[in-house]
Write an enzyme that holds these catalytic residues in place. Structure first.
Site, short mmCIF file in Angstrom:
data_model
loop_
_atom_site.label_atom_id
_atom_site.label_comp_id
_atom_site.label_asym_id
_atom_site.label_seq_id
_atom_site.Cartn_x
_atom_site.Cartn_y
_atom_site.Cartn_z
N PRO A 2 32.12 29.45 40.93
CA PRO A 2 31.86 30.89 40.80
C PRO A 2 31.70 31.55 42.16
O PRO A 2 30.96 31.08 43.01
CB PRO A 2 30.57 30.97 39.98
N GLU A 3 32.41 32.65 42.37
CA GLU A 3 32.26 33.45 43.59
C GLU A 3 31.50 34.71 43.20
O GLU A 3 31.12 34.91 42.05
CB GLU A 3 33.64 33.78 44.16
N HIS A 90 24.43 19.64 28.63
CA HIS A 90 24.55 20.35 29.90
C HIS A 90 23.85 21.71 29.89
O HIS A 90 23.95 22.47 30.83
CB HIS A 90 26.01 20.53 30.28
N ARG A 109 27.75 20.00 36.42
CA ARG A 109 27.67 19.27 37.69
C ARG A 109 26.32 19.43 38.35
O ARG A 109 26.02 18.74 39.34
CB ARG A 109 28.81 19.73 38.61
N ARG A 152 32.92 37.35 70.09
CA ARG A 152 33.04 36.07 69.38
C ARG A 152 34.46 35.54 69.48
O ARG A 152 35.42 36.28 69.26
CB ARG A 152 32.65 36.24 67.90
#
Ligand SMILES: [Zn+2]
Length: 271
Positions: A2-3, A90, A109, A152
């Site tokens: 998931p983002e 789960h 997981r 940078r």
């Protein structure tokens, strides 16, 4: 994995079921995920009313009238299930509201996490302390980015993935935003021009909002029994499209792997 858009969609999907509702049952079903689940979570949340939901970076926030906020992270495989048909091995946390809805945090997981933090000390939560501005908030401006990137020499792509520079931005959406802004992912951060940074601060919320909209259109489905929040398919510009044509100029999209992460870009327009 998931983002940010999946987390935002999850929060929006949970809101109608939780906001303003009292938690009549709170049941952790194991002691830990990525780290320990607070031992007093059941005691502190049972009977509390949810006063609001929010998101910080890739963390979901469930605020209660007891002055505590439940912070969840979906890790690699976490999702909330609303009114699931059955409870499986789960499902690691169950919440039941006075209106009878059952929510299950499912995470095969177990890279996700659950924390309970006083709402008025949220900014002291370890994972929040060093975070940069939200990519969808007003603080992400080209002036801010110019300041952070000044001098940078690290590639712009790596700097955008640094949570201290921008909070919650992951690999997929960095690739997408850099293509939309026509910036070479390997360009040293300090050498990205002012106009390019202007395009970038517009591109970042644009690619995230498009994904959130795509997720939002699937929210309707969550009304069905066993509805699962947070995962949906999105049409990407370059991500996962090696060898295909760039949406700008039909340049051939390339892929390079650095440190286990894939970068997708168009060598024609992202110079
Ligand atoms: Zn291109």
């Amino acid at each position: 994995m998931p983002e940010l858009p999946e987390v935002e969609t999850t929060v929006r999907g949970l809101r109608p079921v939780l906001e303003g509702h009292r938690l009549t049952r709170v049941e952790p079903r194991r002691a830990d995920l990525r780290h320990a689940i607070p031992a007093d979570l059941r005691q502190r949340l049972t009977g509390a009313t949810v006063t609001g939901l929010g998101r910080r970076a890739k963390y979901g926030l469930i605020e209660t009238d007891r002055g505590d906020t439940l912070i969840f992270h979906l890790g690699m495989s976490g999702r909330w299930r609303i009114d699931p048909d059955g409870i499986g091995k789960h499902d690691h946390l169950l919440l039941e509201t006075e209106s009878g809805h059952v929510l299950a945090l499912n995470d095969p997981r177990r890279f996700g996490s659950l924390d309970l933090v006083p709402t008025n000390a949220l900014e002291n939560f370890a994972a929040f302390k060093a975070l940069g501005p939200e990519p969808l908030g007003p603080d992400l401006t080209s002036a801010y980015l110019a300041g952070r990137l000044d001098g940078r020499i690290a590639p712009i792509k790596l700097l955008l993935l640094d949570q201290r520079v921008i909070a919650g931005l992951g690999n997929i959406y960095v690739c997408e935003a850099l293509n939309l802004a026509r910036i070479n992912p390997r360009k040293p951060g300090g050498q990205v021009s002012g106009p390019a940074l202007g395009r970038l601060v517009e591109a970042i919320p644009k690619v995230l909002d498009a994904a959130i909209d795509a997720g939002g259109s699937t929210l309707r489905d969550y009304a069905r029994p066993d509805g699962q929040l947070g995962y949906f398919s999105t049409q990407f510009r370059v991500y996962g499209r090696e060898g295909e044509k760039c949406p700008y100029d039909r340049g051939i999209i390339r892929r390079q792997v650095d440190g286990g992460r894939s970068t997708f870009w168009c060598p024609k327009c992202q110079r």
